[in-house]
Design a protein around this motif. Structure first.
Motif, mmCIF file in Angstrom:
data_model
loop_
_atom_site.group_PDB
_atom_site.id
_atom_site.type_symbol
_atom_site.label_atom_id
_atom_site.label_comp_id
_atom_site.label_asym_id
_atom_site.label_seq_id
_atom_site.Cartn_x
_atom_site.Cartn_y
_atom_site.Cartn_z
ATOM 1 N N THR A 245 -3.015 -2.763 -8.515
ATOM 2 C CA THR A 245 -3.103 -2.979 -7.064
ATOM 3 C C THR A 245 -2.162 -1.993 -6.367
ATOM 4 O OG1 THR A 245 -1.490 -4.763 -7.243
ATOM 5 C CG2 THR A 245 -3.771 -5.426 -7.070
ATOM 6 N N GLY A 246 -1.041 -1.727 -6.990
ATOM 7 C CA GLY A 246 -0.107 -0.754 -6.424
ATOM 8 C C GLY A 246 -0.731 0.628 -6.337
ATOM 9 N N HIS A 247 -1.488 0.985 -7.351
ATOM 10 C CA HIS A 247 -2.159 2.288 -7.368
ATOM 11 C C HIS A 247 -3.151 2.394 -6.209
ATOM 12 C CE1 HIS A 247 -4.542 5.690 -8.698
ATOM 13 N NE2 HIS A 247 -5.617 4.924 -8.668
ATOM 14 N N GLY A 248 -3.996 1.374 -6.048
ATOM 15 C CA GLY A 248 -4.984 1.391 -4.965
ATOM 16 C C GLY A 248 -4.301 1.448 -3.607
ATOM 17 N N ALA A 249 -3.213 0.697 -3.488
ATOM 18 C CA ALA A 249 -2.498 0.668 -2.213
ATOM 19 C C ALA A 249 -1.889 2.042 -1.905
ATOM 20 C CB ALA A 249 -1.411 -0.401 -2.259
ATOM 21 N N GLN A 250 -1.313 2.659 -2.940
ATOM 22 C CA GLN A 250 -0.682 3.977 -2.721
ATOM 23 C C GLN A 250 -1.729 4.991 -2.245
ATOM 24 O OE1 GLN A 250 3.025 4.830 -3.520
ATOM 25 N NE2 GLN A 250 2.108 5.870 -1.786
ATOM 26 N N ILE B 228 -4.579 7.993 2.128
ATOM 27 C CA ILE B 228 -5.809 8.199 2.911
ATOM 28 C C ILE B 228 -5.526 7.980 4.396
ATOM 29 C CG2 ILE B 228 -8.130 7.264 3.368
ATOM 30 C CD1 ILE B 228 -8.146 6.509 0.282
ATOM 31 N N LYS B 229 -4.715 6.931 4.655
ATOM 32 C CA LYS B 229 -4.403 6.609 6.054
ATOM 33 C C LYS B 229 -3.348 7.523 6.652
ATOM 34 C CE LYS B 229 -3.151 2.223 5.748
ATOM 35 N NZ LYS B 229 -2.685 0.963 6.343
ATOM 36 N N GLY B 230 -2.725 8.338 5.798
ATOM 37 C CA GLY B 230 -1.644 9.199 6.273
ATOM 38 C C GLY B 230 -0.378 8.423 6.577
ATOM 39 N N GLU B 231 -0.200 7.271 5.912
ATOM 40 C CA GLU B 231 0.987 6.450 6.166
ATOM 41 C C GLU B 231 2.056 6.782 5.131
ATOM 42 O OE1 GLU B 231 0.023 2.346 6.750
ATOM 43 O OE2 GLU B 231 2.084 1.689 6.363
ATOM 44 N N ASP B 232 3.252 7.005 5.605
ATOM 45 C CA ASP B 232 4.348 7.380 4.716
ATOM 46 C C ASP B 232 5.002 6.128 4.141
ATOM 47 O OD1 ASP B 232 6.404 8.638 3.406
ATOM 48 O OD2 ASP B 232 7.666 8.712 5.203
ATOM 49 N N ARG B 233 4.353 5.480 3.171
ATOM 50 C CA ARG B 233 4.915 4.274 2.574
ATOM 51 C C ARG B 233 4.792 4.397 1.060
ATOM 52 N NH1 ARG B 233 5.902 -0.959 4.465
ATOM 53 N NH2 ARG B 233 4.888 -0.578 6.437
ATOM 54 N N ARG B 234 5.876 4.072 0.368
ATOM 55 C CA ARG B 234 5.866 4.215 -1.080
ATOM 56 C C ARG B 234 5.598 2.860 -1.735
ATOM 57 N NH1 ARG B 234 8.139 8.528 -4.061
ATOM 58 N NH2 ARG B 234 7.090 8.398 -6.081
ATOM 59 N N VAL B 235 4.827 2.879 -2.808
ATOM 60 C CA VAL B 235 4.526 1.631 -3.505
ATOM 61 C C VAL B 235 5.364 1.514 -4.777
ATOM 62 C CG1 VAL B 235 2.758 0.238 -4.634
ATOM 63 C CG2 VAL B 235 2.168 1.578 -2.607
ATOM 64 N N LYS C 5 13.899 0.580 2.315
ATOM 65 C CA LYS C 5 12.978 0.478 3.448
ATOM 66 C C LYS C 5 11.649 1.179 3.153
ATOM 67 C CE LYS C 5 15.613 -1.723 6.331
ATOM 68 N NZ LYS C 5 16.662 -1.996 5.443
ATOM 69 N N ASN C 6 10.649 0.807 3.932
ATOM 70 C CA ASN C 6 9.363 1.497 3.908
ATOM 71 C C ASN C 6 8.650 1.427 2.558
ATOM 72 O OD1 ASN C 6 7.905 2.532 5.936
ATOM 73 N ND2 ASN C 6 8.402 4.680 5.537
ATOM 74 N N LEU C 7 8.718 0.257 1.954
ATOM 75 C CA LEU C 7 8.074 0.083 0.654
ATOM 76 C C LEU C 7 6.951 -0.948 0.748
ATOM 77 C CD1 LEU C 7 11.075 -0.392 -1.808
ATOM 78 C CD2 LEU C 7 9.887 1.739 -1.246
ATOM 79 N N MET C 8 6.020 -0.863 -0.185
ATOM 80 C CA MET C 8 5.173 -2.010 -0.496
ATOM 81 C C MET C 8 5.495 -2.330 -1.948
ATOM 82 S SD MET C 8 1.058 -2.344 -0.686
ATOM 83 C CE MET C 8 0.249 -3.825 -1.259
ATOM 84 N N ILE C 9 5.870 -3.581 -2.226
ATOM 85 C CA ILE C 9 6.239 -3.930 -3.598
ATOM 86 C C ILE C 9 5.155 -4.836 -4.176
ATOM 87 C CG2 ILE C 9 8.029 -4.893 -5.095
ATOM 88 C CD1 ILE C 9 9.985 -4.445 -2.685
#
Ligand SMILES: Cc1ncc(C[n+]2csc(CCOP(=O)(O)OP(=O)(O)O)c2C)c(N)n1
Lengths: 189, 593
Positions: B392-397, B402-409, B358-362
């Motif tokens: 793209t994963g690096h930029g997203a992470q 920056i947004k303070g969102e707890d999501r792992r890439v 859960k809570n991923l961006m792949i």
């Protein structure tokens, strides 16, 4: 006049060898021949097609909707998928054989009912169980050559030494069974 | 001798007949078979796979400057990767002839976009050829090399999927043209592209363009076929064949085989002798825009959208009103056959576990693993271009931080893609301290394009043993401290390793190492992995029909209509064992051999 023959099926059924033999024979008989194949995803269970066009002079390598003189389908559902490519007065040769896409394996979709009836009601159809014929000969893999035999009989070009071609293009140990398969296919028509 | 050849085979034949000595490429549909076929002439042509298209083109450039005829081939998007050297090589020019083959894919049979690479010829100011069948593919390799040498310019041969993969009759020569290799002479003002030199080369390039435009007017590759003058058609490549098929002698044709620079005088003359002028094109209105800019009135893009492929049927209908009767039948029940992971694919086990987290961006990449966006995995969020997963994963992470969102890439790419452009991106992960989790799915081959060797596979294009790059060592030397190499078919291990990575707050790499089941196993594969093949069976009594195993999306597993239990197709099962590990009832067992 250019003749259009469309061979369709599912990856791994041997449509490529069948269309290779067909086009080589036509070329050796002096026709101009073009063929197009879309087989990018064939190893991953996708649908495959070979467009074969021959005549005195052929321009486009692709058969348009409504332009195929003969449609040979190695699989039942594929025949329906490609039926609109057949000329209304064209002939269709269908192998009584089903291959399930992944969505059917998981139960998300169902194999359509009454395909063969539907096809016979729309077009002049020859239906054969090439797989069973091939199995009886001892190897289900020669199904493609059974279908090639049926196709050649429908085309009706007798000036080409098809069996000699099979001898040239098939591995030595398999020549015999392929020639038997070819003859069995011809007898189905 | 007459032979039936695909466009790709004919280009390879042309490379042999016209004395090419060096060829380099990176695979990509529909271009891949060009180099595979050139490799069959290995007595006369040295050929190789490069790790990416930029390296391939630069190698061909070096060979040309050093004095042998060279070729580089790639799919359309590959030219984007190779664009940097291309533009400046137009300035310096060649020593021996150099041809670049770009295989475009209108209709996106197997590509992520359908860009029209004819634009590159005008953009880079190089010569361009567009063959319309296999015979022309072979012939134009010869002409392109000659023009490249006569006009001191790289030549682009632009083909499309239907040219690459259509067979036609080709008349082959039995002898190879043995070109005398050219001497290498140092010419700083020609080959050292520093501003002082480039300013002069720039002027000279303009002069070469003018001379090429004159050639374009006289070459037989741009020819007129006079039939009915009521309709005039200008077309190039496969579209000429479609138009000729559709309109027959109901129109006259200006068939363009040399399309940069254009023969504008010839076009103007043709236009003046027909009643209505059509410029028919797939892709961009590349010809039409230039023809209109020259003040010539024509139709084309107003009628043909440029989206997807054209067909003879569409041209006949829209220009001549020819329609044909079609057998209408109810195809609504015909089920599509989208590509899926093969039975035994080593990507399956990895994505089965990753998809459950859960809570991923792949962030995904281009390769077989991109298919994991599909059901039942839903485990790829983005696919852009080769090598993009890690960056793209690096930029997203960083954005999530920056947004303070707890999501792992999690970034996912294959071995060939890692060598292609992944390494630079991983360098960035280390340099800019990214906690992106990088997963390199090493199936020991370049799978998607049909099993080409790559720098990690231990063999080269010519089938000779080659040094096999160790991915783990590459990652370590870039500065990654956390690395684990695992077997993706071991579900427990995959789960543990992903969990281990999630708990780290710094760069981490997971490498899955297991061969593609369709690849031809090398001796090294056999030694390392043993005999990986076996069969699994379902114990019908024990199966509870819970369908958990269907979540593996394996084409060998299905629900039997008769028993309502699960069954495994013995012909397809390769014995990866993923389903057996998923089964909660322990109803799937391995056949003892
Ligand atoms: C710039 C560019 N070059 C080539 C391709 C064609 N291409 C698509 S997938 C792929 C290979 C992927 O191989 P790998 O990363 O090893 O993954 P696998 O398919 O083996 O899982 C290639 C070369 C492309 N899409 N873009």
């Amino acid at each position: 006049m250019v003749k259009n023959i469309l061979l369709v099926g599912v990856g791994g059924q041997g449509t490529l060898l069948a269309s290779k033999l067909l086009t080589t024979g036509l070329m050796e008989a002096g026709y101009d021949v073009k063929m197009n194949e879309i087989h990018g995803m064939s190893q991953r269970g996708g649908s495959v097609s070979s467009h074969v066009r021959y005549g005195e002079k052929v321009f486009s390598p692709v058969i348009d909707r409504g332009a195929a003189d003969i449609l040979v389908s190695f699989e039942e559902m594929e025949a329906l998928r490609w039926l609109e490519y057949l000329k209304p007065e064209g002939k269709v040769v269908v192998n009584k054989f089903r291959s399930n896409p992944v969505s059917m394996l998981t139960g998300d979709t169902k194999y359509p009912e009454n395909i063969l009836d539907l096809i016979t009601s729309k077009a002049d159809a020859i239906i054969l169980d090439a797989c069973q014929i091939a199995e009886k000969l001892g190897n289900s893999r020669v199904m493609n050559i059974v279908l090639l035999g049926a196709l050649i009989e429908v085309i009706g070009i007798n000036s080409i030494d098809w069996e000699g071609l099979i001898e040239k293009h098939v591995k030595y140990d398999f020549v015999d069974i392929n020639i038997k398969a070819f003859k069995a296919g011809r007898n189905q028509v | 001798m007459k032979r039936l050849m695909t466009g790709n085979e004919a280009i390879a034949r042309g490379a042999w007949e016209y004395g090419i000595c060096f060829a380099s490429a990176y695979p990509g549909t529909p271009s891949t078979e060009i180099l595979e076929n050139i490799a069959l002439y290995n007595k006369d042509i040295y050929s190789e796979w490069a790790p990416n298209e930029k390296v391939a083109l630069e190698s061909a450039i070096g060979a040309s400057i050093a004095g042998v005829r060279s070729l580089s081939a790639m799919k359309h998007v590959g030219v984007n990767v190779a664009a940097d050297p291309l533009f400046t090589f137009a300035y310096t020019g060649v020593n021996s002839g150099m041809v670049l083959i770009s295989a475009d894919d209108p209709g996106m049979h197997s590509s992520q976009n359908e860009q029209d690479n004819r634009n590159y010829a005008a953009f880079a100011k190089i010569a361009m050829f567009e063959p319309s069948d296999s015979q022309e593919c072979k012939d134009m390799v010869g002409e392109a090399l000659k023009i490249s040498e006569d006009f001191d310019i790289p030549a682009l041969i632009r083909i499309t999927t239907r040219i690459s993969h259509s067979k036609g009759i080709v008349v082959c020569e039995d002898e190879r043209l043995e070109m005398p290799n050219k001497p290498y002479i140092k010419k700083m003002e020609k080959y050292v592209a520093v501003p002082a030199h480039s300013r002069k080369l720039r002027i000279n390039l303009e002069d070469r363009q003018k001379r090429l435009a004159e050639y374009s007017e006289t070459t037989s590759m741009n020819s007129i076929e006079w039939e009915n003058r009521g309709i005039g058609v200008i077309a190039s490549g496969i579209v000429y064949q479609y138009a000729r098929e559709a309109l027959g002698d109901g129109a006259s044709y200006l068939k363009l085989g040399f399309t940069h620079p254009l023969p504008m005088k010839k076009i103007r003359d043709f236009a003046s002798k027909v009643d209505k002028l059509w410029v028919i094109e797939e892709g961009d209105p590349y010809l039409e825009n230039q023809i209109k800019a020259a003040g010539i009135i024509c139709s084309g893009r107003d009628t043909f959208s440029g989206i997807g492929e054209l067909s003879a049927g569409e041209i006949g209908l829209k220009i001549a009103g020819n329609s044909c009767e079609v057998l209408s039948s109810d195809t609504s029940k015909v089920v599509p056959r989208p590509p899926a992971f093969c039975a035994g694919c080593p990507h399956r086990g990895f994505f089965y576990q990753l998809g459950k987290m859960k809570n991923l961006m792949i962030t995904g990449d281009i390769g077989c693993y991109a298919l994991a966006f599909n059901k039942p995995f839903n485990a790829i969020d983005t696919v852009i271009c080769m090598g993009a997963s890690i960056s793209t994963g690096h930029g997203a992470q960083k954005a999530f931080e920056i947004k303070g969102e707890d999501r792992r890439v999690v970034a996912v790419l294959g071995d060939s893609t890692f060598f292609h452009t992944g390494i630079n991106s991983l360098l960035n992960i280390v340099y800019n301290n990214s906690k992106t989790i990088t997963c390199i799915l090493d199936n020991r081959i370049t799978g998607m394009t049909g099993h080409q060797e790559n720098p990690g596979s231990g063999y080269n294009l010519r089938g000779e043993p080659a040094s096999a790059v160790n991915i783990e060592e590459v990652c370590r030397s870039l500065g990654v401290k956390n690395i684990q190499t695992i077997n993706p078919n071991d579900l427990k291990k995959v789960k543990e390793t992903l969990k281990w990575a999630m708990e780290l707050d710094e760069p981490v790499v997971i490498i899955t190492r297991w061969p593609c089941v369709l690849k031809k196993f090398s001796q090294e594969d056999k030694t390392e992995f043993g005999n990986i093949f076996s069969k699994y069976h379902v114990d019908i009594e024990a199966c509870t029909a819970c369908k958990a195993c269907l979540k593996a999306g394996c084409p060998a597993i299905s629900l039997s209509k008769d028993s309502k239990k699960v069954e495994i197709a013995q012909a397809s099962c390769t014995g990866c064992g993923v389903c057996a590990q998923i089964c909660p009832a322990e109803a799937i067992f391995r056949e003892e051999i």
